[in-house]
Write a protein that holds these residues in place. Structure first.
Motif, mmCIF file in Angstrom:
data_model
loop_
_atom_site.group_PDB
_atom_site.id
_atom_site.type_symbol
_atom_site.label_atom_id
_atom_site.label_comp_id
_atom_site.label_asym_id
_atom_site.label_seq_id
_atom_site.Cartn_x
_atom_site.Cartn_y
_atom_site.Cartn_z
ATOM 1 N N GLU A 198 0.836 -1.205 0.000
ATOM 2 C CA GLU A 198 0.000 0.000 0.000
ATOM 3 C C GLU A 198 0.865 1.248 0.000
ATOM 4 O OE1 GLU A 198 -3.157 0.627 -0.130
ATOM 5 O OE2 GLU A 198 -4.317 -1.075 0.609
ATOM 6 N N VAL A 199 2.005 1.157 0.689
ATOM 7 C CA VAL A 199 2.942 2.274 0.757
ATOM 8 C C VAL A 199 4.343 1.746 0.463
ATOM 9 C CG1 VAL A 199 1.559 3.550 2.428
ATOM 10 C CG2 VAL A 199 3.318 1.973 3.237
ATOM 11 N N THR A 200 5.205 2.633 0.037
ATOM 12 C CA THR A 200 6.586 2.255 -0.221
ATOM 13 C C THR A 200 7.484 3.462 0.006
ATOM 14 O OG1 THR A 200 8.056 1.178 -1.818
ATOM 15 C CG2 THR A 200 6.457 2.750 -2.686
ATOM 16 N N VAL A 201 8.779 3.295 -0.246
ATOM 17 C CA VAL A 201 9.783 4.326 0.020
ATOM 18 C C VAL A 201 9.680 4.785 1.481
ATOM 19 C CG1 VAL A 201 10.929 6.376 -0.927
ATOM 20 C CG2 VAL A 201 9.395 5.085 -2.380
ATOM 21 N N GLN A 202 9.634 3.812 2.385
ATOM 22 C CA GLN A 202 9.560 4.155 3.806
ATOM 23 C C GLN A 202 10.896 4.724 4.272
ATOM 24 O OE1 GLN A 202 8.711 1.178 2.491
ATOM 25 N NE2 GLN A 202 6.986 0.253 3.547
ATOM 26 N N ARG A 203 10.828 5.813 4.996
ATOM 27 C CA ARG A 203 12.029 6.463 5.513
ATOM 28 C C ARG A 203 11.783 6.925 6.954
ATOM 29 N NH1 ARG A 203 13.314 4.399 1.428
ATOM 30 N NH2 ARG A 203 14.407 5.295 -0.358
ATOM 31 N N LEU A 204 12.868 7.040 7.703
ATOM 32 C CA LEU A 204 12.822 7.539 9.078
ATOM 33 C C LEU A 204 13.739 8.744 9.171
ATOM 34 C CD1 LEU A 204 11.961 7.187 12.082
ATOM 35 C CD2 LEU A 204 14.014 5.772 12.359
#
Length: 332
Positions: A198-204
């Protein structure tokens, strides 16, 4: 149901690349790698549901699901240990003797970074790679099969293309795979319509950041992009809810292909951290689909049955893996 069979096939293919022929044919290793992901997800869900962060270290002593993960890692280390010892001894005697698999890649990386090479560490890394490589790939093939059944004209075009490629290139090889433009476009459209994340390019955000327009991101903020919404955005794809089998048809493969990472396609992430295994997944999926489609026909058990609704699990959407398919061998 085809999913368990697809899972076995991709596990065998994946292990041949990740650990080489010796372990890749070992029944105990294959059973371990196929079951590890399920154990890990069950253990993770148990820990999140029952333990606050400060007490999660207790779970490996108290929870059966978590104990199973550690047990499987120990079993993986025991199976991998003799292979690793033989590899390290061979490299000592003949440094130029190399293998083209992930065991070799990990050994080289450990040496480069000064880490100690142990069977426990290598096995844990291998199981992590397996988790990322097998289940998603099998689910993608099943999802594509559902769409192929729903679009019989495209299926026949792809079947004809695959047969021509095999004749021209004397079987299935890299050149044949690269010539499967109709299949590539169909796979890409199927992935656009039914992307799993559902989402991508997760970053912190590790440090605070204020952009030029005043928008502020505090340290510790998680940022991600809405992948499925992008795939169905009419400003990006005309008539996004219509399945267009040749939407990405590109004989030159200059821009669009299944493993593309572009401004319009972030199914595999983006930038430096885009999925490193996407090209391997692309070739394996094309290899399997081309081989299956020229030998077998597929249909649903019920007349007029269409693709089953996808199943959502948190931020991941999977094809329905419980639906049976009828398979008939074609006359060659």
């Amino acid at each position: 149901m085809p999913y368990p069979l697809l899972l076995q096939i991709f596990n065998r293919i994946g292990q041949r690349v990740l650990v080489g022929p010796e372990l890749g044919r070992n029944k105990d290793w294959l059973a371990l790698t196929q079951n590890y992901t399920t154990s890990l997800l069950q253990g993770t869900n148990t820990v999140r549901a029952k333990y606050p962060p400060a007490l999660r270290w207790l779970a490996k002593y108290l929870e059966r699901d978590v104990k199973m993960v550690y047990k499987q890692r120990q079993r993986g280390a025991a199976l991998l240990s003799p292979v690793l010892k033989a590899r390290l001894a061979a490299k000592t005697e003949k440094p130029t003797d190399t293998h083209h698999d992930a065991i070799e890649w990990l050994i080289n990386e450990y040496h480069r970074t000064g880490r100690k090479v142990t069977a426990e560490e290598i096995a844990q890394d291998q199981l992590g790679l397996t988790m990322a490589a097998i289940h998603n790939t099998a689910a993608t093939v099943l999802s594509t099969l559902y769409d192929l059944i729903d679009h019989p004209a495209s299926l026949e075009d792809i079947r004809r293309e695959a047969r021509q490629a095999m004749d021209q290139h004397s079987g299935i090889n890299r050149a044949a795979l690269q010539s499967l433009h109709h299949l590539d476009s169909f796979m890409t459209e199927s992935l656009r319509m039914h992307a799993m994340p559902e989402v991508t390019v997760q970053r912190l955000a590790l440090v605070p950041k204020t952009f030029h327009d005043g928008f502020h991101v505090a340290a510790g903020t998680q940022v991600m992009f809405a992948n499925r919404q992008l795939n169905h955005d009419p400003d990006v794809y005309p008539e996004p809810e219509r399945f267009e089998a040749k939407r990405f048809y590109d004989p030159d493969l200059n821009k669009h292909h299944f493993a593309s990472v572009t401004d319009e396609s972030i199914n595999f992430g983006s930038g430096f951290h885009a999925c490193p295994g996407r090209f391997f997944a692309q070739d394996v999926i094309k290899l399997l689909l081309a081989s299956l489609l020229v030998r077998y026909d597929f249909k649903y058990p019920e007349q007029g049955q269409k693709r089953p609704a996808d199943m959502a699990d948190n931020l991941v959407v999977y094809p329905n893996v419980t639906v049976p398919l009828l398979v008939k061998e074609l006359a060659l």
